[in-house]
Design an enzyme around this catalytic site. Structure first.
Site, PDB file in Angstrom:
ATOM      1  N   LYS A 110      44.881  32.464  58.005  1.00  0.00           N
ATOM      2  CA  LYS A 110      44.711  31.015  58.007  1.00  0.00           C
ATOM      3  C   LYS A 110      44.099  30.553  59.320  1.00  0.00           C
ATOM      4  CE  LYS A 110      48.085  29.887  54.495  1.00  0.00           C
ATOM      5  NZ  LYS A 110      49.518  29.848  54.218  1.00  0.00           N
ATOM      6  N   LYS A 190      37.024  37.706  42.236  1.00  0.00           N
ATOM      7  CA  LYS A 190      38.380  37.289  41.874  1.00  0.00           C
ATOM      8  C   LYS A 190      38.408  35.761  41.755  1.00  0.00           C
ATOM      9  CE  LYS A 190      43.026  37.039  43.772  1.00  0.00           C
ATOM     10  NZ  LYS A 190      43.536  35.957  44.512  1.00  0.00           N
ATOM     11  N   LYS A 193      40.674  29.407  44.188  1.00  0.00           N
ATOM     12  CA  LYS A 193      40.171  28.068  44.519  1.00  0.00           C
ATOM     13  C   LYS A 193      39.300  28.119  45.770  1.00  0.00           C
ATOM     14  CE  LYS A 193      44.546  26.591  46.615  1.00  0.00           C
ATOM     15  NZ  LYS A 193      45.233  27.851  46.309  1.00  0.00           N
TER      16      LYS A 193
HETATM   17  P1  ADP Z   1      44.060  30.869  45.040  1.00  0.00           P
HETATM   18  O1  ADP Z   1      43.507  32.260  45.253  1.00  0.00           O
HETATM   19  O2  ADP Z   1      43.291  30.125  44.020  1.00  0.00           O
HETATM   20  O3  ADP Z   1      44.219  30.109  46.351  1.00  0.00           O
HETATM   21  P2  ADP Z   1      46.890  31.144  45.217  1.00  0.00           P
HETATM   22  O4  ADP Z   1      46.743  32.055  46.398  1.00  0.00           O
HETATM   23  O5  ADP Z   1      47.431  29.754  45.443  1.00  0.00           O
HETATM   24  O6  ADP Z   1      45.488  31.054  44.434  1.00  0.00           O
HETATM   25  O7  ADP Z   1      47.742  31.912  44.126  1.00  0.00           O
HETATM   26  C1  ADP Z   1      48.921  31.452  43.528  1.00  0.00           C
HETATM   27  C2  ADP Z   1      49.420  32.574  42.630  1.00  0.00           C
HETATM   28  O8  ADP Z   1      48.455  32.891  41.612  1.00  0.00           O
HETATM   29  C3  ADP Z   1      49.652  33.878  43.391  1.00  0.00           C
HETATM   30  O9  ADP Z   1      50.860  34.457  42.919  1.00  0.00           O
HETATM   31  C4  ADP Z   1      48.487  34.768  43.030  1.00  0.00           C
HETATM   32  O10 ADP Z   1      48.856  36.138  43.017  1.00  0.00           O
HETATM   33  C5  ADP Z   1      48.101  34.275  41.639  1.00  0.00           C
HETATM   34  N1  ADP Z   1      46.627  34.397  41.448  1.00  0.00           N
HETATM   35  C6  ADP Z   1      45.684  33.646  42.047  1.00  0.00           C
HETATM   36  N2  ADP Z   1      44.431  33.988  41.643  1.00  0.00           N
HETATM   37  C7  ADP Z   1      44.590  35.009  40.756  1.00  0.00           C
HETATM   38  C8  ADP Z   1      43.667  35.812  39.985  1.00  0.00           C
HETATM   39  N3  ADP Z   1      42.347  35.621  40.033  1.00  0.00           N
HETATM   40  N4  ADP Z   1      44.193  36.769  39.178  1.00  0.00           N
HETATM   41  C9  ADP Z   1      45.531  36.964  39.112  1.00  0.00           C
HETATM   42  N5  ADP Z   1      46.449  36.238  39.808  1.00  0.00           N
HETATM   43  C10 ADP Z   1      45.999  35.276  40.636  1.00  0.00           C
END
Ligand code: ADP
Ligand code: TRP
Length: 321
Positions: A110, A190, A193
């Protein structure tokens, strides 16, 4: 057996979040005594916009319920509804070496991204440890990225129990979701967001379907056979279609005679239909805010009762009581 997990209130949920975190959490309901909370204190490490925080917390609560969380089978609450967690975080902080926090990837990432470091961002893992330990949790399902925070938590339990007695805190275990495949984003990376490649769970129909129609494909002509490997369309379609429909699409890829536009339309329909029941449940919840409040209040009452018991035990052990 108590299972606990925290959800970050970080805006609009996408289908990667759904298949990677929300669905597994909902599927695990009933396996044990489930505690699920919205990590609103943690969200404050990176946002200081009260309206946005309120809206995001509300949004996650509604979406989680709409996706099928059954309040009768688990406890669902807002982290900040149990402020006792801060006292436990403080107690844990007093035995937490700086080095342990300095090594945490999520903090370093971060900061590297330009988020200005504040004390709370640095101390994030101590609060997360308190979230887990305040409810004597046994199992903590999380994504791979949270593994290190669970290691910190276990370290802190070791230190507290060495100092104050073996039964002061319960040693939790991480359940890392390695079985859930990464959901690819609309560009094949992958879905995340941060990459701007997401398909929302609850978007409006036209713009969401448009996102699917814009998926990049190769230049194969309609009549050509098409490669099935690394196809974003197929990977996403598999999440939503029945086994038969999926096999049919594979056959159509291999035989030629169908264009990518047709495959994308099938994908868009399957995606839209998959979430239809959840979409209508979500509408109901939006129109009935009291129902959401009732679930969260009931959850907070139960959680707080449990938290008070554990905190009393810890306060006695450390000499505060
Ligand atoms: P982002 O990558 O969009 O910021 P987060 O880090 O907030 O998403 O993820 C929240 C939850 O969703 C976590 O437990 C993460 O493992 C799961 N997650 C996020 N993106 C994916 C993905 N593309 N495939 C599988 N699980 C995901
Ligand atoms: N840090 C977790 C995440 O980013 C959310 C979280 C906060 C959590 N406290 C927790 C997860 C306790 C499990 C247990 O996803």
């Amino acid at each position: 057996m108590r299972i606990l997990t925290g959800l970050q209130p970080s805006g609009k949920l996408h289908i990667g979040n759904y298949f990677g975190a929300i669905k597994p959490a909902i599927d695990a309901q009933g396996e044990g005594d489930g505690y699920y909370f919205i990590a609103d204190y943690h969200a404050m490490t990176t946002t200081h916009d009260p309206a946005a925080l309120r809206e995001n917390v509300r949004g996650v609560a509604i979406d989680f319920l709409a996706c099928g969380f059954a309040p009768s089978k688990g406890v669902f609450f807002k982290q900040s509804a149990v402020p006792e967690v801060n006292e436990l975080a403080w107690i844990l902080s007093t035995v937490c070496p700086m080095g342990l926090l300095e090594r945490c990837h999520s903090y370093k990432d971060k900061v590297a991204k330009g988020i200005s470091a504040n004390h709370a961002l640095f101390a994030y893992p101590a609060l997360m440890a308190a979230d887990i330990l305040l409810y004597d949790s046994n199992i903590v399902p999380v994504g791979e990225d949270q593994k290190q925070h669970l290691e910190v938590t276990r370290d802190l339990v070791g230190k507290i129990n060495d100092l104050y007695g073996e039964n002061t805190l319960v040693m939790p275990e991480a359940r890392i979701r390695t079985d859930v495949a990464k959901v690819p984003g609309l560009d094949g990376e992958k879905m995340s967001k941060s990459y701007n490649n997401t398909l929302p769970i609850f978007g409006d129909e036209k713009p969401s379907k448009k996102l699917i129609m814009r998926i990049q494909t190769d230049s194969a002509a309609v009549e050509d056979p098409k490669p099935t490997e690394n196809s974003i369309i197929l990977a996403l379609y598999q999440l939503f279609a029945s086994g038969e429909e999926y096999q049919q699409m594979i056959t159509d890829y291999q035989n030629g005679g169908c264009g990518y536009g047709d495959f994308k339309k099938r994908l868009a329909e399957a995606y839209w239909d998959y979430f239809a029941p959840m979409r209508s449940r979500r509408e109901e919840l939006i129109n009935n805010p009291d129902e959401v409040d009732q679930v969260l209040n009931a959850g907070a009452n139960k959680a707080r009762k449990e938290a008070t018991k554990v905190l009393d035990r810890v306060r006695k052990a450390v000499g505060l009581a």
